[in-house]
Every structure is written in C-alpha cells, then in structure tokens.
Design a protein around this motif. Structure first.
Motif, mmCIF file in Angstrom:
data_model
loop_
_atom_site.group_PDB
_atom_site.id
_atom_site.type_symbol
_atom_site.label_atom_id
_atom_site.label_comp_id
_atom_site.label_asym_id
_atom_site.label_seq_id
_atom_site.Cartn_x
_atom_site.Cartn_y
_atom_site.Cartn_z
ATOM 1 N N ILE A 1 0.807 -1.175 -0.089
ATOM 2 C CA ILE A 1 -0.045 0.005 0.020
ATOM 3 C C ILE A 1 0.796 1.141 0.041
ATOM 4 O O ILE A 1 1.803 1.358 0.888
ATOM 5 C CB ILE A 1 -1.070 0.060 1.301
ATOM 6 C CG1 ILE A 1 -1.770 -1.234 1.405
ATOM 7 C CG2 ILE A 1 -1.832 1.218 1.273
ATOM 8 C CD1 ILE A 1 -2.163 -1.523 2.839
ATOM 9 N N GLN A 2 0.558 2.080 -1.148
ATOM 10 C CA GLN A 2 1.744 3.031 -1.227
ATOM 11 C C GLN A 2 1.055 4.422 -1.362
ATOM 12 O O GLN A 2 -0.206 4.328 -2.013
ATOM 13 C CB GLN A 2 2.603 3.108 -2.503
ATOM 14 C CG GLN A 2 3.673 1.723 -2.152
ATOM 15 C CD GLN A 2 4.167 1.476 -3.576
ATOM 16 O OE1 GLN A 2 3.462 1.122 -4.466
ATOM 17 N NE2 GLN A 2 5.506 1.416 -3.554
ATOM 18 N N ALA A 3 1.538 5.586 -0.887
ATOM 19 C CA ALA A 3 1.076 6.936 -1.181
ATOM 20 C C ALA A 3 2.135 7.641 -1.974
ATOM 21 O O ALA A 3 3.278 7.527 -1.674
ATOM 22 C CB ALA A 3 0.777 7.727 0.121
ATOM 23 N N ALA A 4 1.824 8.211 -3.213
ATOM 24 C CA ALA A 4 2.862 8.735 -3.893
ATOM 25 C C ALA A 4 2.264 10.033 -4.286
ATOM 26 O O ALA A 4 1.124 10.514 -4.839
ATOM 27 C CB ALA A 4 3.125 7.706 -4.972
ATOM 28 N N ILE A 5 3.346 11.203 -4.678
ATOM 29 C CA ILE A 5 3.164 12.361 -5.292
ATOM 30 C C ILE A 5 3.916 12.131 -6.626
ATOM 31 O O ILE A 5 5.180 12.081 -6.711
ATOM 32 C CB ILE A 5 3.309 13.628 -4.519
ATOM 33 C CG1 ILE A 5 2.436 13.853 -3.387
ATOM 34 C CG2 ILE A 5 3.289 14.916 -5.424
ATOM 35 C CD1 ILE A 5 2.848 14.739 -2.630
ATOM 36 N N GLY A 6 3.319 11.980 -7.930
ATOM 37 C CA GLY A 6 4.102 11.799 -9.190
ATOM 38 C C GLY A 6 4.657 10.406 -9.064
ATOM 39 O O GLY A 6 3.831 9.323 -8.755
ATOM 40 N N LYS A 7 5.990 10.373 -9.277
ATOM 41 C CA LYS A 7 6.872 9.008 -9.143
ATOM 42 C C LYS A 7 7.505 8.913 -7.896
ATOM 43 O O LYS A 7 8.058 7.743 -7.497
ATOM 44 C CB LYS A 7 7.861 8.998 -10.250
ATOM 45 C CG LYS A 7 7.026 9.071 -11.809
ATOM 46 C CD LYS A 7 8.360 8.921 -12.935
ATOM 47 C CE LYS A 7 7.507 9.142 -14.086
ATOM 48 N NZ LYS A 7 8.646 9.045 -15.014
ATOM 49 N N LYS A 8 7.247 9.767 -6.899
ATOM 50 C CA LYS A 8 8.062 9.746 -5.567
ATOM 51 C C LYS A 8 7.000 9.080 -4.589
ATOM 52 O O LYS A 8 5.747 9.499 -4.286
ATOM 53 C CB LYS A 8 8.377 11.148 -5.169
ATOM 54 C CG LYS A 8 9.124 11.048 -3.692
ATOM 55 C CD LYS A 8 9.579 12.630 -3.490
ATOM 56 C CE LYS A 8 10.064 12.357 -1.993
ATOM 57 N NZ LYS A 8 10.518 13.721 -1.663
ATOM 58 N N VAL A 9 7.120 7.871 -4.247
ATOM 59 C CA VAL A 9 6.506 7.404 -2.838
ATOM 60 C C VAL A 9 6.928 7.813 -1.482
ATOM 61 O O VAL A 9 8.164 8.093 -1.087
ATOM 62 C CB VAL A 9 6.828 5.668 -2.869
ATOM 63 C CG1 VAL A 9 6.147 5.040 -1.581
ATOM 64 C CG2 VAL A 9 6.370 5.316 -4.215
ATOM 65 N N LEU A 10 5.757 8.536 -0.806
ATOM 66 C CA LEU A 10 6.168 9.184 0.311
ATOM 67 C C LEU A 10 5.741 8.117 1.547
ATOM 68 O O LEU A 10 6.424 8.367 2.637
ATOM 69 C CB LEU A 10 5.160 10.379 0.429
ATOM 70 C CG LEU A 10 5.409 11.445 -0.533
ATOM 71 C CD1 LEU A 10 4.160 12.268 -0.276
ATOM 72 C CD2 LEU A 10 6.581 12.028 -0.514
ATOM 73 N N ALA A 11 4.972 7.210 1.600
ATOM 74 C CA ALA A 11 4.622 6.134 2.650
ATOM 75 C C ALA A 11 4.239 5.011 1.947
ATOM 76 O O ALA A 11 3.685 4.894 1.111
ATOM 77 C CB ALA A 11 3.715 6.869 3.580
ATOM 78 N N ARG A 12 4.695 3.956 2.758
ATOM 79 C CA ARG A 12 4.348 2.396 2.388
ATOM 80 C C ARG A 12 4.060 1.654 3.600
ATOM 81 O O ARG A 12 4.491 1.844 4.794
ATOM 82 C CB ARG A 12 5.430 2.103 1.530
ATOM 83 C CG ARG A 12 5.199 0.401 1.388
ATOM 84 C CD ARG A 12 6.283 -0.091 0.680
ATOM 85 N NE ARG A 12 5.995 -1.402 0.588
ATOM 86 C CZ ARG A 12 6.348 -2.368 -0.705
ATOM 87 N NH1 ARG A 12 6.736 -1.834 -1.963
ATOM 88 N NH2 ARG A 12 6.446 -3.740 -0.614
ATOM 89 N N GLU A 13 3.071 0.770 3.432
ATOM 90 C CA GLU A 13 2.759 -0.070 4.403
ATOM 91 C C GLU A 13 2.379 -1.326 3.593
ATOM 92 O O GLU A 13 2.052 -1.515 2.545
ATOM 93 C CB GLU A 13 1.411 0.010 5.100
ATOM 94 C CG GLU A 13 1.688 1.231 6.176
ATOM 95 C CD GLU A 13 1.992 0.679 7.512
ATOM 96 O OE1 GLU A 13 2.240 -0.491 7.831
ATOM 97 O OE2 GLU A 13 2.759 1.639 8.349
#
Length: 522
Positions: free
Chosen positions: A458-470
């Motif tokens: 499970i990822q949160a991203a802005i553009g191609k940059k992943v900011l958080a992951r579980e």
C-alpha cells in the motif's frame, strides 16, 4: 433540507410576510436571497452568548440592501443572561442605540408582542402599486412531483392572477399560472397576489433549473426592467434543492456516480442523511474537494475539482504555469481565554494575515475577541468547524466569505494498491503537509483493506515519488503438520503461487472499507 421558511401573519389591520432562515454559516446563501425579498430584518441576539460571527456578516448584508433593522435581545429569562452587557456589545459592534433594542423571551412570550408592534411601526410598507405592470421577484423554489416547480415570489408591482401568462426576464420562457396562493406556512390557494404580497405560484415549470433565484417575472407582452443584483446560478440537474450542484461522474473503483457541490459540511451531512433515511440509499462520500484554478503558460485558465484530473506539475512536459486555490476571509468570535487555542488552530490550517480586536470591554473572564484571517477554503471544508467548537468548549462562532484565489504549492496524492492507483482515493494536498497525510492515509488503508491471498503493498505517492508505504501480509494456509521436508515443500509451492498471484492479482475494496477510509474520523 435546511431551508428558509416563509409564512404570512394576518393581524387586524396589517398583513406581515415573514421569512425564518437557518443560522448556520453554511446557509449564508439562504439568508442572502431571503433578505433580497424583504423590507426589514430582525437582528436576533442571544442574551447569554452575545453577538455571533455570522450575525455580523448578515447585519452588513442587510445594511447594504437598505433594510430597516430591528435589534432584538432574546433569552433574557436564562440564568446566564447578561442583557445590559450584551446590549453594550451590540452598541459597540453595530452602532445600535441600546434604547432601540427589544428585550424578549421567546420561551415565556415576554416582549414578543412588542416585536410585532415594532415591525409594524418601524419597517416601511412596500411601495409597489397595483396599477403598475406586473413585476415579481423569484426568491426560492421547490419541486412537487405532481405540479412541477413551485416558485416563491414577492410581487413588487401590479397584480398576479390565476390564468395569467407570465415570462422570465432571464430565460424569456413563457408560462401560464395554474395555481397561486400564500403560505400560512402551509399553502393556502388565493385568487390573486397583489403588490407587496409574498406567495407561491405553480405555472407548469417542469425543471428546477428554469427557476433562477433572483429572476424577475413579468406579464407576457408587458416587459419590465429586471430587479438589480441578479446573478444566474450554475446549471443543475433535476433537484429540489437549488443550492446543490450536480455533475455526472464515473470511477473505475466506484462505478457511476455524481459529484455534488454543497454549501458546506453540515449541508452535505443533512443531504446524505435524508438520502439514507428516506430512500434507503447506500451512499459513499469521497473526500471533499474545492475548485482549483490551473493557469497555463498561454494564460488559459481551467477549473478542476476532481483530483483525478489534476496534472502532475513535477512533469517537465506539463504546461501549467501555476496553481491557485480558493481562499476565504474568516471571522471567529471567541472568549478571551480561548484566544491562544484559536490562533494555534488557524496557523495549523495555513491561515495568513491574522488580526484581532476586542469586541467589548470587560474583565478577562467576560471579554470576547473577534479574530479575522485569510484561510484556504480546502482547510475548512473538512473538520475545521468541529475543531473550532472542541477547542473553545463550544463558545466560538465562525463565519466566512469568499476572498478570491491565490497561488499555492499543491500536488495530487495518489494511493496505489499492489502498484495500481485507486482513482477514488486520490486527494489534492499542500506539499507542506504531504508527508503527514501520506503516513496517516496509508495506515488507515492498512487497517481497513481485507487480507488477500497474496502480499499487497500500500503506497502513497506524489508523481513518481513514494512518500509512505505499508505492506498487507498474505493469508497463509496451515501446512505445519506432517514431515519437515514435505512441510517446506508445501510452503515453497505456496510462496511461488502467491508470487504469481501478486503479478496479476487485483485488490477489491469493499464498500465498508471506503466508508472507513473516506470518513473524516481517524
């Protein structure tokens, strides 16, 4: 819906047309359009709580329209009432002579008769003539499944009768009046509506979109100058509530639906509750958004409300020069002891140009402060009002008005399940809060998504940059029994199968998960 309520009161020698409006800040539009149909207004102030933020904005709205204002101090029977201090507060805030303020208790009935007398003596009667050409101001509408659109009108000039053919100054469409009457507040049919009267008309108008609030109706063949200040509303679908905008929308995650525009979060909650209670509808509400303005390099301007349509500004091929967000001028009235909490709340929601002044003189325990600031609309459409009430123990009041657009550092945050974006979860965030929001939402998703037969990142991203992951671990079959070598062989086969499933696996979010994710509660 919460709407302005119209009613007529008949005395011995006078007839009063009264409109009661909702007081919540979300319904300022209801109040504004009701004032346009009136000659006077009652400024009602609670003797125990004092002047509220929305009272100030409504007062200035009424003054700008030239209405006669009658100040009334209510709830003087309460033990906590301080009528003398609140009267002084009204004098310093509005410039009202304390001798003109009527002290009443709506609960016990004390002073109510004085209010009716003041309406008759202080507010001038309508100046329209029954011999002039018909001119009727349309200030509200509702929908009846049998009669079509029912319009509420204030007849400014002339006489309107059943069977008359009328036309709209705005749309030029023509109608025949099939029914008319007055509100008591229930509908009471009448033969005619004369200059100065407020009533309802049914004229075979099929769609609510034809009833433009602020429009002027006139008799066919006898045109008149439309009343000033009319601004056509945005086109809407067939809704009975004219303050809700609708736009058809499709989502790969949620299917067909509608994007609705509300006056505020209370307006949305009431609308949702009625759909669930009266129509047994199963409603999914996505995160609230506001209309953002995209300014392109060729100076073209585009408004975007749907996060899925928001461009990736980090992409070098993007033609967007700047992004602007709507801001509002907010007013908060709060007791002095809660002033620090209100300052902190405003700063945490990106408020600028903070200013304050004392609303009334007094001791530290009784003084109240009015705080003004410029704050992004997106910061107050979720839980700002709840936090305001919580931090002030319910004593703060809040009001706001549009203050245009200003440039902002915004980005679209996408959420990916097993590497695939879920468009219904996309949100627009300010970059200064992106990391915090990404972590919060990813943890929330991890809690509500059902476990699959394979591992789900499970990822949160802005553009191609992943900011958080579980990572959501896979369900595992019980292969612990039996010989050790056979057990390890089963586990390896299971692991290989899950690897293949992960490559082609699809994660389905049940509706219950969407409810949990998109609710404002953590």
């Amino acid at each position: 819906m919460l709407k302005a309520q119209t009613a007529r009161y008949d005395g011995r020698d006078h007839m009063l047309n009264l409109i009661d409006t909702p007081g919540h800040v979300d319904f300022a539009w209801e109040v504004s359009r009701s004032l346009a149909a009136c000659q006077g207004a009652l400024l009602l102030v609670d003797a125990s709580q004092g002047v509220q933020a929305q009272s100030i904005s409504v007062f200035h709205n009424a003054k700008e329209r030239g209405l006669t204002i009658i100040p009334v101090l209510n709830k003087i029977d309460l033990p906590a009432a301080q009528p003398e201090r609140i009267a002084a507060q009204m004098q310093s805030t509005f410039g009202i002579n304390p001798d003109d303020i009527i002290h009443i208790s709506a609960k016990t009935g004390k002073g109510v008769e004085d209010v009716l007398k003041a309406i008759i003596t202080r507010i001038p009667p309508p100046t329209g003539s029954t011999t002039s050409p018909l001119k009727a101001f349309l200030f509200d509408s509702l929908y009846d499944r049998y009669r079509g659109v029912i319009s509420l009108v204030n007849v400014q000039e002339g006489v309107l009768r059943k069977g008359d053919k009328i036309a709209s100054c705005h749309t030029r469409k023509k109608y025949e009046v099939t029914e008319l009457g007055i509100m008591h507040p229930e509908e009471v049919p009448a033969d005619s509506l004369r200059a100065g009267q407020v009533g309802y008309i049914a004229c075979n108008m099929k769609e609510s979109a034809e009833a433009h609030i602020g429009d002027t109706m006139h008799r066919v063949g006898d045109p008149v100058e439309p009343l000033p200040g009319f601004q056509p509303a945005k086109a809407m679908l067939t809704l009975t509530d004219r303050s809700v905008t609708v736009q058809r929308e499709s989502s790969s995650a949620l299917g067909q639906g509608c994007r609705l525009g509300f006056l505020g979060t209370l307006h949305m909650d009431v609308f949702r509750q009625r759909l669930e209670d009266e129509y047994d509808a199963n409603i999914i509400i996505t995160a609230p958004t506001v209309p953002y303005k995209l300014v392109y390099r060729d100076n073209k301007e585009v408004f975007v409300s749907n996060p899925t349509e928001f461009p990736d500004t980090a992409d070098s091929s993007s033609k967007v020069r700047e992004i602007q967000e709507p801001v509002v001028k907010a007013s908060i009235i709060v007791p002095e002891e809660y002033f620090g909490d209100m300052m902190e709340l405003c700063f945490s929601h990106r408020a600028e140009d903070l200013d304050h002044r004392y609303l009334d003189p007094g001791t530290a325990s009784s003084s109240r402060i009015i705080l003004t600031c410029i704050i992004p609309l997106s910061e107050i459409v979720t839980n700002f009002f709840d936090q305001l009430k919580s931090r002030s123990s319910g004593f703060a009041s809040f009001d706001y008005e549009a203050a245009g657009y200003q440039q902002s550092d915004l980005a679209k945050m996408s959420f990916l399940l097993n590497g695939k974006p879920v468009d219904a979860l996309a949100i627009i965030v300010h970059r200064s809060a992106a990391d915090k929001i990404a972590r919060e939402w990813v943890k929330k998703l991890h809690k509500v998504i059902p476990r699959q037969m394979f591992e789900v990142p499970i990822q949160a991203a802005i553009g191609k940059k992943v900011l958080a992951r579980e990572t959501l671990s896979a369900m595992r079959a019980d292969v612990t029994a039996g010989h050790y070598e056979r057990k390890m062989k089963h586990l390896e086969n299971q692991k290989e199968g899950k690897r293949k499933m992960k490559k082609m696996g699809k994660v389905d979010l049940p509706q219950e998960a969407f409810f949990d994710i998109l609710s404002n509660k953590s």
